[in-house]
Every structure is written in C-alpha cells, then in structure tokens.
Design a protein around this motif. Structure first.
Motif, mmCIF file in Angstrom:
data_model
loop_
_atom_site.group_PDB
_atom_site.id
_atom_site.type_symbol
_atom_site.label_atom_id
_atom_site.label_comp_id
_atom_site.label_asym_id
_atom_site.label_seq_id
_atom_site.Cartn_x
_atom_site.Cartn_y
_atom_site.Cartn_z
ATOM 1 N N ASN A 41 0.854 -1.194 0.000
ATOM 2 C CA ASN A 41 0.000 0.000 0.000
ATOM 3 C C ASN A 41 0.884 1.235 0.000
ATOM 4 O O ASN A 41 1.826 1.341 0.777
ATOM 5 C CB ASN A 41 -0.899 -0.009 1.240
ATOM 6 N N ARG A 42 0.627 2.122 -0.921
ATOM 7 C CA ARG A 42 1.406 3.364 -1.003
ATOM 8 C C ARG A 42 0.437 4.535 -0.952
ATOM 9 O O ARG A 42 -0.318 4.749 -1.906
ATOM 10 C CB ARG A 42 2.207 3.419 -2.307
ATOM 11 N N GLY A 43 0.478 5.272 0.179
ATOM 12 C CA GLY A 43 -0.387 6.452 0.313
ATOM 13 C C GLY A 43 -1.854 6.094 0.134
ATOM 14 O O GLY A 43 -2.613 6.860 -0.454
ATOM 15 N N GLY A 44 -2.228 4.906 0.601
ATOM 16 C CA GLY A 44 -3.636 4.504 0.534
ATOM 17 C C GLY A 44 -4.011 3.762 -0.735
ATOM 18 O O GLY A 44 -5.154 3.349 -0.906
ATOM 19 N N GLN A 45 -3.035 3.561 -1.641
ATOM 20 C CA GLN A 45 -3.369 2.856 -2.886
ATOM 21 C C GLN A 45 -2.732 1.477 -2.934
ATOM 22 O O GLN A 45 -1.523 1.344 -2.703
ATOM 23 C CB GLN A 45 -2.832 3.641 -4.091
ATOM 24 N N ARG A 46 -3.555 0.478 -3.284
ATOM 25 C CA ARG A 46 -2.990 -0.840 -3.532
ATOM 26 C C ARG A 46 -2.047 -0.745 -4.739
ATOM 27 O O ARG A 46 -2.384 -0.138 -5.752
ATOM 28 C CB ARG A 46 -4.131 -1.823 -3.861
ATOM 29 N N SER A 47 -0.867 -1.320 -4.608
ATOM 30 C CA SER A 47 0.091 -1.242 -5.720
ATOM 31 C C SER A 47 0.768 -2.589 -5.911
ATOM 32 O O SER A 47 1.047 -3.296 -4.932
ATOM 33 C CB SER A 47 1.206 -0.230 -5.436
ATOM 34 N N GLY A 48 1.059 -2.921 -7.151
ATOM 35 C CA GLY A 48 1.864 -4.108 -7.424
ATOM 36 C C GLY A 48 3.328 -3.776 -7.158
ATOM 37 O O GLY A 48 3.758 -2.627 -7.307
ATOM 38 N N LYS A 49 4.081 -4.788 -6.732
ATOM 39 C CA LYS A 49 5.506 -4.559 -6.513
ATOM 40 C C LYS A 49 6.242 -5.801 -6.976
ATOM 41 O O LYS A 49 5.822 -6.925 -6.665
ATOM 42 C CB LYS A 49 5.768 -4.303 -5.022
ATOM 43 N N VAL A 50 7.286 -5.624 -7.740
ATOM 44 C CA VAL A 50 8.098 -6.775 -8.152
ATOM 45 C C VAL A 50 9.436 -6.675 -7.432
ATOM 46 O O VAL A 50 10.170 -5.699 -7.594
ATOM 47 C CB VAL A 50 8.281 -6.811 -9.684
ATOM 48 N N GLU A 51 9.716 -7.690 -6.589
ATOM 49 C CA GLU A 51 11.014 -7.745 -5.904
ATOM 50 C C GLU A 51 12.015 -8.402 -6.841
ATOM 51 O O GLU A 51 11.706 -9.396 -7.493
ATOM 52 C CB GLU A 51 10.925 -8.601 -4.638
ATOM 53 N N VAL A 52 13.213 -7.828 -6.884
ATOM 54 C CA VAL A 52 14.283 -8.390 -7.720
ATOM 55 C C VAL A 52 15.350 -8.951 -6.783
ATOM 56 O O VAL A 52 16.048 -8.190 -6.115
ATOM 57 C CB VAL A 52 14.899 -7.301 -8.634
ATOM 58 N N ASP A 53 15.436 -10.277 -6.687
ATOM 59 C CA ASP A 53 16.452 -10.891 -5.826
ATOM 60 C C ASP A 53 17.596 -11.417 -6.672
ATOM 61 O O ASP A 53 17.377 -12.170 -7.624
ATOM 62 C CB ASP A 53 15.857 -12.056 -5.037
ATOM 63 N N VAL A 54 18.784 -11.002 -6.314
ATOM 64 C CA VAL A 54 19.963 -11.467 -7.046
ATOM 65 C C VAL A 54 20.433 -12.769 -6.416
ATOM 66 O O VAL A 54 20.593 -12.867 -5.199
ATOM 67 C CB VAL A 54 21.062 -10.383 -7.014
ATOM 68 N N LEU A 55 20.625 -13.815 -7.238
ATOM 69 C CA LEU A 55 20.879 -15.162 -6.727
ATOM 70 C C LEU A 55 22.347 -15.558 -6.737
ATOM 71 O O LEU A 55 22.697 -16.618 -6.271
ATOM 72 C CB LEU A 55 20.101 -16.187 -7.576
ATOM 73 N N VAL A 56 23.184 -14.708 -7.307
ATOM 74 C CA VAL A 56 24.603 -15.093 -7.393
ATOM 75 C C VAL A 56 25.423 -14.266 -6.418
ATOM 76 O O VAL A 56 25.113 -13.104 -6.148
ATOM 77 C CB VAL A 56 25.148 -14.928 -8.837
ATOM 78 N N ASP A 57 26.481 -14.888 -5.908
ATOM 79 C CA ASP A 57 27.264 -14.239 -4.865
ATOM 80 C C ASP A 57 28.137 -13.097 -5.354
ATOM 81 O O ASP A 57 28.153 -12.036 -4.776
ATOM 82 C CB ASP A 57 28.163 -15.283 -4.183
ATOM 83 N N ASP A 58 28.867 -13.328 -6.406
ATOM 84 C CA ASP A 58 29.802 -12.317 -6.878
ATOM 85 C C ASP A 58 29.563 -11.997 -8.332
ATOM 86 O O ASP A 58 30.377 -12.329 -9.199
ATOM 87 C CB ASP A 58 31.251 -12.809 -6.703
ATOM 88 N N PRO A 59 28.450 -11.343 -8.630
ATOM 89 C CA PRO A 59 28.207 -11.055 -10.043
ATOM 90 C C PRO A 59 29.280 -10.121 -10.588
ATOM 91 O O PRO A 59 29.813 -9.286 -9.851
ATOM 92 C CB PRO A 59 26.836 -10.367 -10.052
#
Ligand SMILES: O=C([S-])c1cc(C(=O)S)c[n+]([C@@H]2O[C@H](COP(=O)(O)O)[C@@H](O)[C@H]2O)c1
Ligand code: NI
Length: 461
Positions: free
Chosen positions: A59-77
């Motif tokens: 929720n951002r300022g009262g609005q439902r919002s989609g959010k895409v989390e970006v997780d990096v899976l490699v240790d030393d890119p």
C-alpha cells in the motif's frame, strides 16, 4: 510466427508524475496483466539463474500497488560494461521487439552515464548487483510491454525529486547527474510535497534506469492519454510517503473502435500479435572516399554504442575510379536520428541515405556442452520449436585452447562433436531453456532502486 504490425493499436501511457524507477515500472506492467513467469523467462534468457522476480502487493499512500522484488541469486556477479551487456542482449533468446527496446534503453543509459563521467559509452560499467538489477528491470519491462501487446507508448511529465542522495561514490544532488542528462527536453513537474511539518526534501524520485526506460519507450510526452482505456496497472518501489502515493501508473488502451483486447488476463492473446520473427528497422548508408581508414573501426564501434543493431563497411569503387567504402548501419526507427548524428560527427560524409527495412531473425537460445572437461556455450538458433543451427561460442573455445595449451582447431572440432552428441543438430527439437534454478541465498542488498533507501548499487558509470 506473425508480423508485429497488428499490435500497434495497443497504446500505453505511463504516469510518472510521482517519479519512476525500473522496478516501479515493472511492478505496474505486471499489475496491468503481464505474466510474471514469462517476464522471468525473458530475464533468464539474458542472465540465466541470476535473478528471481517475485510479485507482491503493497500500500502506497492509501493505494494498492503491485511490486516486483528483484532478488539477485549469485554471490559475486561481475561488473559489466555497456559493451558486454549489449553482447548479452544480442545473443539472448528474446523476442525481437523486447531486444530492440532493451538495447535502446541501455544505450541511452550508457550515453548519459558516459557523458556524466566523461568516458565513451561502451566503457560505462554497471556495478555487480546493479548490473543484474538493471538487466532485470529493463528486460523485464520490455518483455512485459510485449506481453501486454503494447505497440506505442507515451508518458506524462516527470517528477525527479529534490535534495541529495547517498550512493557508492558519495553524496550527489537530485536529480542525479545521469537523470539530469536523460531528462533533457522532457517536461518536468513540481515534486509532490511531503505532508505536515516534515522539512526534508523528497529525495530521489526518478532513477537513471527508470528515466532511461521512459525515454527509450515513449515517443512523446502527453499530459494524459486519449484512447479507450482498458487496463490500469499500479507499481510501487520502496519509498513511501504520507499524503501521496509514490507509484508509477500504466494506463493501457486502444484508439476508439479498436478491438477490446487489452484487458487484464487477456495479455497472451495480444502477445501472439507481436511475437514475430520480422523486425522493422531502418538502414542508413553513406558512400565515403576521403576518411582516414584508421578511423573506421572507431566509427563502427561508436555506431554500435549508439544503439545500432549492426554496422559494417562495403568496399566500393566510386566516381573518378576512387576506392571507397559504403558505411551501413541498421537500427530501430527511433534510433535513426542518433545514428545519423554519429555518422555526421565521425565521418566526412555530408549526406546519408535512409530506408525502411524488415529483417527476418531467428530466435536464439543457449545450451552448454562439455569440451575438455569445461562448459562451453552453444548458441542455438531455432524456428517453430526446431533447431536451425547450433554453434559453439568460438571465443570460449579459443580461450579454453589457450588455457589448456591445445590447438584451437582441435578443440573447435571437439566442441562441434559434443554439439552433435548432445543432439543439437539441425531439425532436432529444441532443448529445454536454461532457466533460473531460482534458489539462491537471501541477498543482503536492498533492491529498491533508489526509492527510499541509501543506494550503493544499481548504477553504472
Ligand atoms: O555509481 C554511480 S556511477 C551512480 C551514478 C549516478 C548518476 O546519476 S551519474 C547515479 N547512481 C545512483 O544509483 C542508484 C541506482 O539507480 P538505478 O537507475 O540503477 O536504479 C540511484 O540511486 C542512482 O542515483 C549511481
Ligand atoms: Ni558507480
């Protein structure tokens, strides 16, 4: 496969009046109906097993919002330069329109960062985690647009924020230098105000990746869209304020009378309309008989850096019997002006021919085979689910030959034999793509793309 043309009626208007970052735009496009698994597959095609995308709602300022989390899976890119990212994008198994849009975005980003740091765009480097973040955001947004069937894009005036932001290199003013470059000639709007007595400036509302996406994708600025609205997507980053929603909105629609296709959930049907092997492009050409030949390699490199899909020379015999060259550059139509600028700036020509071309491209995918105990990449081009060609990457074979002290020709023959043993031969069914194994560790970094936290990655120079 069909040609891209039928999808042109679908239009997206990006509302960036509260700012924009790559992950916010991606969140909005996925919220508008782009299938996250297919977006993930496109990112995996560029950087296999490196990044995991997850969809949440906030929720951002009262609005439902989609959010895409970006997780990096490699240790030393690795650090990556624009030149190396360009090569990754060129070789990846991406739809032509996704590749074109991603190349255009990174090219603008590299130009801006190169200008700011006073270095050639090809040498701009993207820091470890940030390189993967940016690839995920850029490729993800471009694929999501394709999945939504979006042919044309416009965007609102932009809020850039105010104050200062702390990055790896210290404290820099907002708009950060790369954003200031990228936002040239684009209308800016006053920043939203914090509520109450909070005296702090709003900080960084627009990041370089976000603004590069807007400038590469949008053909012009519009205060609002004029179409029949079908779908709205709302996307958030990490930053959250009282009193106003810190979100990007994507409004997807079609001109009145166009088929009502862009509804939430109907994206795959639209996607087939742009899923094609015919790419629209322009070819620019100039005959040149008076350029110092030592300058030509730099010209070709500059054209590729400026976003040309290809650049080459053809030896010719010109009037008065003069040996000369035709310089040719292939580019997406919206890059033509920049390519022409480079040709005029770096060669002696005073005229350029330009014509529209359609090019037919095979989709690509990579696989690996073992050669002399090591993995070697095989580039597979394919059509209708069947292999057309499978070629071991020559540079990798040559590097292996050098480290093992063996003749390149022998190892190359061995690599070709391994390709045959793996049944990667013409006409064979396509192997399963290299997709994200997806289960790395929890990464300590915050991948919020400059929205609401101190940032020490996700940037280039
Ligand atoms: O580290 C460098 S070189 C850097 C330069 C700049 C310039 O504007 S120049 C900006 N940044 C900041 O990095 C983060 C991430 O931005 P993304 O576009 O990758 O999301 C953001 O805070 C930038 O202002 C870093
Ligand atoms: Ni940096």
């Amino acid at each position: 496969m069909s040609s891209p043309a039928p999808a042109q009626a679908v239009h997206a208007w990006l509302d960036v009046t509260a700012g924009v970052a790559g992950d916010m735009l991606l969140g909005a496009l996925v919220d508008a109906g782009a299938d996250l698994d297919r977006v993930q597959a496109a990112v995996d095609a560029v950087v296999p097993r490196s990044v995991r995308l997850t969809r949440t709602e906030v929720n951002r300022g009262g609005q439902r919002s989609g959010k895409v989390e970006v997780d990096v899976l490699v240790d030393d890119p690795p650090h990556r330069t624009w030149a190396s990212i360009r090569a990754l994008l060129a070789d990846a198994d991406l739809a032509p329109i996704t590749r074109q849009r991603a190349l255009a975005t990174f090219s603008l980003l590299a130009d801006a960062e190169g200008f700011v740091h006073g270095i050639p765009p090809a040498d701009v480097h993207f820091h470890e985690v940030g390189a993967l973040d940016s690839i995920a955001d850029v490729v993800g947004c471009c694929e999501a647009l394709r999945l939504l069937g979006v042919g044309t894009v416009t965007a609102s005036p932009l809020a850039v924020g105010a104050g200062r932001v702390r990055i790896a290199h210290g404290d820099i003013p907002v708009p950060v230098p790369a954003v200031a470059q990228l936002a040239r000639d684009w209308p800016l709007v006053a920043n939203p105000r914090r509520t109450g007595d909070d005296p702090r400036p709003v900080g960084e509302l627009a990041t370089p990746t976000g603004v590069a996406l807007v400038r590469a994708l949008a053909e012009r600025c519009e205060d609002g869209p004029s179409f029949t609205l079908r779908t709205v997507g709302v996307g958030a980053g990490n930053k959250d304020f009282d009193g106003w929603p810190n979100v990007v909105r994507v409004l997807v629609g079609a001109p009145a009378g166009a088929p009502a296709a862009a509804q939430r959930g109907s994206a795959p049907a639209l996607a087939s309309a742009v899923d094609g092997d015919l790419e629209q492009a322009v070819q620019l050409e100039a005959n040149v008989d008076d350029l110092d030949p030592r300058l030509w390699p730099g010209v070709l490199e500059a054209l590729l850096s400026a976003g040309a899909m290809d650049a080459w020379l053809v030896p010719i015999l010109m009037k008065k019997g003069r040996p000369a060259h035709t310089l040719c550059a292939l580019a997406a139509a919206d890059r033509a002006d920049r390519i022409a600028d480079v040709i005029f700036a770096q060669t002696s020509t005073i005229g350029i021919r330009q014509h529209a071309v359609a090019r037919r491209v095979l989709a690509r995918r990579s696989a690996r085979v073992q050669v002399a105990g090591q993995d070697v990449t095989v580039k597979i081009s394919h059509r209708s689910g069947r292999i057309v060609q499978a070629t071991p990457e020559f540079d990798e074979v040559a590097a292996l030959a050098s480290t093992q002290g063996l003749p390149v020709a022998d190892l190359h023959a061995e690599a070709n034999a391994a390709v045959v043993r793996a049944r990667l031969t013409a006409g064979a069914p396509l192997p399963t793509p290299e997709v994200s194994a997806g289960h790395g560790h929890d990464h300590p970094h915050d991948h919020g793309h400059g929205h609401g936290h101190s940032h020490d990655h996700g940037h280039a120079h």
